[in-house]
Scaffold this active site. Structure first.
Site, PDB file in Angstrom:
ATOM      1  N   GLN A  60       0.770  -1.242   0.000  1.00  0.00           N
ATOM      2  CA  GLN A  60       0.000   0.000   0.000  1.00  0.00           C
ATOM      3  C   GLN A  60       0.806   1.301   0.000  1.00  0.00           C
ATOM      4  OE1 GLN A  60      -3.331   2.445   2.620  1.00  0.00           O
ATOM      5  NE2 GLN A  60      -2.974   0.333   3.187  1.00  0.00           N
ATOM      6  N   SER A  61       1.852   1.383   0.834  1.00  0.00           N
ATOM      7  CA  SER A  61       2.485   2.697   1.044  1.00  0.00           C
ATOM      8  C   SER A  61       3.053   3.264  -0.263  1.00  0.00           C
ATOM      9  CB  SER A  61       3.589   2.592   2.095  1.00  0.00           C
ATOM     10  OG  SER A  61       4.622   1.734   1.631  1.00  0.00           O
ATOM     11  N   ARG A  79       6.778  -8.913 -10.139  1.00  0.00           N
ATOM     12  CA  ARG A  79       7.470 -10.181 -10.303  1.00  0.00           C
ATOM     13  C   ARG A  79       6.688 -11.079 -11.274  1.00  0.00           C
ATOM     14  NH1 ARG A  79      10.137 -13.576  -5.693  1.00  0.00           N
ATOM     15  NH2 ARG A  79       9.222 -12.053  -4.314  1.00  0.00           N
ATOM     16  N   PHE A 115      10.505  -1.901  -0.820  1.00  0.00           N
ATOM     17  CA  PHE A 115      10.842  -3.259  -0.416  1.00  0.00           C
ATOM     18  C   PHE A 115      11.389  -3.257   1.008  1.00  0.00           C
ATOM     19  CE2 PHE A 115      11.575  -3.848  -5.117  1.00  0.00           C
ATOM     20  CZ  PHE A 115      10.452  -4.639  -5.297  1.00  0.00           C
ATOM     21  N   ALA A 116      11.488  -4.439   1.575  1.00  0.00           N
ATOM     22  CA  ALA A 116      12.118  -4.567   2.888  1.00  0.00           C
ATOM     23  C   ALA A 116      13.562  -4.057   2.782  1.00  0.00           C
ATOM     24  CB  ALA A 116      12.078  -6.018   3.331  1.00  0.00           C
ATOM     25  N   ARG A 163      20.157  -6.264  -2.786  1.00  0.00           N
ATOM     26  CA  ARG A 163      20.347  -7.683  -3.137  1.00  0.00           C
ATOM     27  C   ARG A 163      19.990  -7.957  -4.591  1.00  0.00           C
ATOM     28  NH1 ARG A 163      18.353  -8.222   2.180  1.00  0.00           N
ATOM     29  NH2 ARG A 163      16.201  -8.599   1.516  1.00  0.00           N
ATOM     30  N   LYS A 203      10.939  -5.211   8.966  1.00  0.00           N
ATOM     31  CA  LYS A 203       9.816  -5.059   8.028  1.00  0.00           C
ATOM     32  C   LYS A 203       8.672  -4.369   8.772  1.00  0.00           C
ATOM     33  CE  LYS A 203      10.612  -9.110   5.171  1.00  0.00           C
ATOM     34  NZ  LYS A 203      10.053 -10.371   4.686  1.00  0.00           N
ATOM     35  N   VAL A 204       7.928  -3.573   8.067  1.00  0.00           N
ATOM     36  CA  VAL A 204       6.865  -2.817   8.743  1.00  0.00           C
ATOM     37  C   VAL A 204       5.595  -2.783   7.900  1.00  0.00           C
ATOM     38  CG1 VAL A 204       6.189  -0.495   9.492  1.00  0.00           C
ATOM     39  CG2 VAL A 204       8.411  -1.398  10.148  1.00  0.00           C
ATOM     40  N   TYR A 205       4.460  -3.034   8.549  1.00  0.00           N
ATOM     41  CA  TYR A 205       3.142  -2.826   7.946  1.00  0.00           C
ATOM     42  C   TYR A 205       2.422  -1.692   8.682  1.00  0.00           C
ATOM     43  CZ  TYR A 205       3.408  -7.117   5.154  1.00  0.00           C
ATOM     44  OH  TYR A 205       3.752  -8.066   4.234  1.00  0.00           O
ATOM     45  N   GLU A 206       1.318  -1.286   8.095  1.00  0.00           N
ATOM     46  CA  GLU A 206       0.525  -0.156   8.600  1.00  0.00           C
ATOM     47  C   GLU A 206       0.460  -0.041  10.126  1.00  0.00           C
ATOM     48  OE1 GLU A 206      -1.380   2.396   7.024  1.00  0.00           O
ATOM     49  OE2 GLU A 206      -1.718   3.006   9.093  1.00  0.00           O
ATOM     50  N   ASP A 227       0.657   3.822   5.964  1.00  0.00           N
ATOM     51  CA  ASP A 227       0.903   3.521   4.554  1.00  0.00           C
ATOM     52  C   ASP A 227       0.605   4.718   3.651  1.00  0.00           C
ATOM     53  OD1 ASP A 227       1.821   0.931   4.757  1.00  0.00           O
ATOM     54  OD2 ASP A 227      -0.156   0.050   4.708  1.00  0.00           O
ATOM     55  N   GLY A 259      -7.083  20.462  19.273  1.00  0.00           N
ATOM     56  CA  GLY A 259      -6.767  21.878  19.026  1.00  0.00           C
ATOM     57  C   GLY A 259      -7.105  22.759  20.208  1.00  0.00           C
TER      58      GLY A 259
HETATM   59  N1  CAO Z   1      11.505  -9.878  -9.317  1.00  0.00           N
HETATM   60  C1  CAO Z   1      12.189 -10.696  -8.483  1.00  0.00           C
HETATM   61  N2  CAO Z   1      12.163 -10.585  -7.149  1.00  0.00           N
HETATM   62  C2  CAO Z   1      11.409  -9.627  -6.637  1.00  0.00           C
HETATM   63  C3  CAO Z   1      10.658  -8.738  -7.427  1.00  0.00           C
HETATM   64  C4  CAO Z   1      10.741  -8.903  -8.846  1.00  0.00           C
HETATM   65  N3  CAO Z   1      10.083  -8.113  -9.670  1.00  0.00           N
HETATM   66  N4  CAO Z   1      10.011  -7.898  -6.624  1.00  0.00           N
HETATM   67  C5  CAO Z   1      10.323  -8.226  -5.363  1.00  0.00           C
HETATM   68  N5  CAO Z   1      11.166  -9.284  -5.361  1.00  0.00           N
HETATM   69  C6  CAO Z   1      11.753  -9.927  -4.216  1.00  0.00           C
HETATM   70  C7  CAO Z   1      12.664  -9.022  -3.433  1.00  0.00           C
HETATM   71  O1  CAO Z   1      13.886  -8.844  -4.092  1.00  0.00           O
HETATM   72  C8  CAO Z   1      12.777  -9.771  -2.115  1.00  0.00           C
HETATM   73  O2  CAO Z   1      13.742 -10.789  -2.243  1.00  0.00           O
HETATM   74  P1  CAO Z   1      14.959 -11.036  -1.196  1.00  0.00           P
HETATM   75  O3  CAO Z   1      14.424 -10.751   0.170  1.00  0.00           O
HETATM   76  O4  CAO Z   1      15.300 -12.454  -1.437  1.00  0.00           O
HETATM   77  O5  CAO Z   1      16.047 -10.108  -1.540  1.00  0.00           O
HETATM   78  C9  CAO Z   1      11.431 -10.459  -2.021  1.00  0.00           C
HETATM   79  O6  CAO Z   1      10.788 -10.294  -3.268  1.00  0.00           O
HETATM   80  C10 CAO Z   1      10.509  -9.979  -0.938  1.00  0.00           C
HETATM   81  O7  CAO Z   1      10.457  -8.567  -0.860  1.00  0.00           O
HETATM   82  P2  CAO Z   1      10.064  -7.878   0.504  1.00  0.00           P
HETATM   83  O8  CAO Z   1      10.964  -8.410   1.583  1.00  0.00           O
HETATM   84  O9  CAO Z   1      10.011  -6.431   0.332  1.00  0.00           O
HETATM   85  O10 CAO Z   1       8.565  -8.431   0.713  1.00  0.00           O
HETATM   86  P3  CAO Z   1       7.882  -9.069   1.992  1.00  0.00           P
HETATM   87  O11 CAO Z   1       6.565  -9.529   1.500  1.00  0.00           O
HETATM   88  O12 CAO Z   1       8.709 -10.075   2.691  1.00  0.00           O
HETATM   89  O13 CAO Z   1       7.681  -7.826   2.982  1.00  0.00           O
HETATM   90  C11 CAO Z   1       6.943  -5.595   3.546  1.00  0.00           C
HETATM   91  C12 CAO Z   1       6.687  -6.871   2.728  1.00  0.00           C
HETATM   92  C13 CAO Z   1       5.904  -4.590   3.166  1.00  0.00           C
HETATM   93  C14 CAO Z   1       6.821  -5.923   5.047  1.00  0.00           C
HETATM   94  C15 CAO Z   1       8.362  -5.072   3.261  1.00  0.00           C
HETATM   95  O14 CAO Z   1       8.500  -4.899   1.867  1.00  0.00           O
HETATM   96  C16 CAO Z   1       8.700  -3.767   3.947  1.00  0.00           C
HETATM   97  O15 CAO Z   1       8.968  -3.709   5.145  1.00  0.00           O
HETATM   98  N6  CAO Z   1       8.706  -2.656   3.165  1.00  0.00           N
HETATM   99  C17 CAO Z   1       9.098  -1.346   3.641  1.00  0.00           C
HETATM  100  C18 CAO Z   1       8.039  -0.738   4.487  1.00  0.00           C
HETATM  101  C19 CAO Z   1       6.726  -0.634   3.761  1.00  0.00           C
HETATM  102  O16 CAO Z   1       6.583  -0.018   2.727  1.00  0.00           O
HETATM  103  N7  CAO Z   1       5.688  -1.174   4.384  1.00  0.00           N
HETATM  104  C20 CAO Z   1       4.327  -0.912   3.952  1.00  0.00           C
HETATM  105  C21 CAO Z   1       3.722  -2.013   3.264  1.00  0.00           C
HETATM  106  S1  CAO Z   1       2.006  -1.737   3.143  1.00  0.00           S
HETATM  107  O17 CAO Z   1       1.423  -2.092   4.655  1.00  0.00           O
END
Ligand code: CAO
Length: 414
Positions: free
Chosen positions: A17-18, A38, A97-98, A104, A136-139, A168, A246
């Protein structure tokens, strides 16, 4: 006349979402947003909270309007080449992304800057540098760690998260501001720069008034809070129920029908300048001559009594009738509007804030359009892309031949 961001090309690596809320707004401003997903899987939200089997969820469609969609795996050899070309030809790259995921993939900021020094590289992470930077962080994690949950809820009860997605979507809006500033700066400097927003920081920014109160607490009780004058204040800002943040006190009061309608309530603000009219209309003209009520300071220890008396009056009327009476008296107030009421509100339809969109697989659905209105650049809300819908179109635009595309497909890069 073109749109405000015509000619700006966004490499959109966002998911969930964010990040998508940020790039959706840029698309509404007219940018060409190329969402990279992906191969075979796509943004996880395509399949989350599905209401209809086999079609993109509303979660996805409502966050990805007006974008083009391609599938690409930058971890493959062909994918790396294509991704490099995209970096060369785009103005802004956005990712959430995380921590470490983009590095990576082989594309840390230094590499991106080398490939395209004009690139604005924008990221959302849960936290800035510090003890939690790798998390990692969600809403709701952001709401809890940014100060919103600890200051939301009834006094003497548990912390609460809010339905507004301040972690987000709130962070996405902050990122939009950073990207636009960096693009403007690029006009002068000729160089892109890195833009980062941490969700914790964005939530804290939105909770700014609570940090204000934290410091006021050192100088005595927070007199507009419901804990005053009889409750206890600890050493941190407490939860304040529905008290106004306020300078003018406010509260949510019941309206006619509250027994069966969970949204039959209205927020009333006892604004200083409108108080005489408010007191008169609820049947307490004597307050205006009573030293216990005729100044804001005198009212502070009696605020709950004041709002109880206001409520006795509002309970005799519907929330619409209360609005109709209080607005001409300049008393600030607002009914609690349900999502059903908002979805059906003709004024929001007329301004394009709520819009109906047609989708080839799911049929029509409602979405929230662009809340930021530009007079010369109105947003025209279009449906979200299907997974990989524009892959070939975009790859041809950046110079790939049919043979290149075929080879990339064989490698699983697209
Ligand atoms: N092709 C190949 N690999 C891809 C890809 C693509 N097009 N898109 C993503 N990937 C891979 C990433 O490279 C990652 O791989 P590695 O960890 O092996 O390097 C993998 O997918 C997972 O990505 P991620 O860790 O970002 O996803 P997750 O589902 O595990 O976590 C989230 C999700 C949201 C917790 C995390 O992305 C995060 O903390 N983001 C930053 C904060 C944020 O925006 N949070 C709000 C999300 S909305 O509530």
């Amino acid at each position: 006349m073109g749109k405000a961001l015509d000619g700006v090309r966004i490499l959109d690596m966002t998911h969930v979402q964010s990040g998508p809320t940020c790039t959706q707004i840029l698309a509404w401003f007219g940018a060409d947003v190329i969402k990279v997903e992906r191969p075979g899987e796509g943004d996880p939200t395509r399949g989350q909270l599905r209401d209809k089997p086999g079609v993109d969820s509303l979660y996805f469609t409502m966050l990805n309007s007006n974008k083009r969609g391609i599938t690409l795996n930058p971890k493959t050899e062909a994918g790396k080449k294509i991704f490099t070309k995209l970096i060369e030809t785009c103005d802004v790259m956005v990712e959430n992304f995380a921590p470490g995921a983009i590095d990576r993939m082989g594309f840390p900021w230094e590499t991106i800057q080398k490939i395209n020094p004009r690139m604005v590289y924008a990221s959302i992470k849960g936290f800035g540098p510090g003890p939690f930077e790798d998390c990692k962080v969600y809403e709701n994690v952001a709401q809890c760690t940014g100060g919103a949950a600890s200051t939301t809820g009834e006094m003497d009860s548990v912390p609460l998260v809010t339905g507004a997605q301040i972690g987000d979507s709130g962070t996405g809006i902050h990122l939009v501001a950073g990207i636009l500033a960096a693009l403007l700066h690029r006009e002068k400097s000729g160089r892109g720069q890195r833009v980062t927003v941490a969700m914790q920081d964005a939530v804290l920014n939105l909770c700014r008034v609570k940090l204000r109160d934290q410091q006021r607490l050192a100088h005595g009780p927070l007199k507009e809070y419901p804990q005053y004058p009889n409750g206890e204040f600890g050493d941190a800002v407490p939860r304040a129920g529905n008290a106004s943040g306020g300078g003018h006190p406010g509260w949510i009061v019941k309206c006619k029908g509250w027994e069966t309608d969970p949204d039959a309530y209205i927020y009333v603000i006892a604004q200083l300048q409108a108080f005489p009219e408010l007191a008169k209309v609820i049947g307490h003209p004597e307050w205006l001559d009573d030293p216990n009520f005729n100044t804001p300071e005198a009212r502070l220890p009696r605020l709950m009594h004041v709002f109880c008396e206001i409520e006795k009056w509002t309970m005799t009327k519907t929330k619409k009738a209360v609005m109709d009476i209080l607005n001409p008296l300049n008393v600030p107030c607002g009914p609690i509007l349900s999502m059903k009421e908002l979805a059906e509100e003709p004024a929001l339809r007329a301004t394009g804030t709520v819009v109906e969109v047609d989708h080839p697989k799911r049929g029509t659905y409602l979405t929230v359009g662009n809340p930021i209105k530009l007079s010369d650049s109105p947003a025209d809300v279009k449906r979200s892309p299907l997974l990989g819908e524009h892959t070939e179109e975009v790859l041809r635009e950046i110079g790939l031949s049919d043979a290149d595309i075929q080879a990339a497909r064989q490698q699983g890069a697209i």
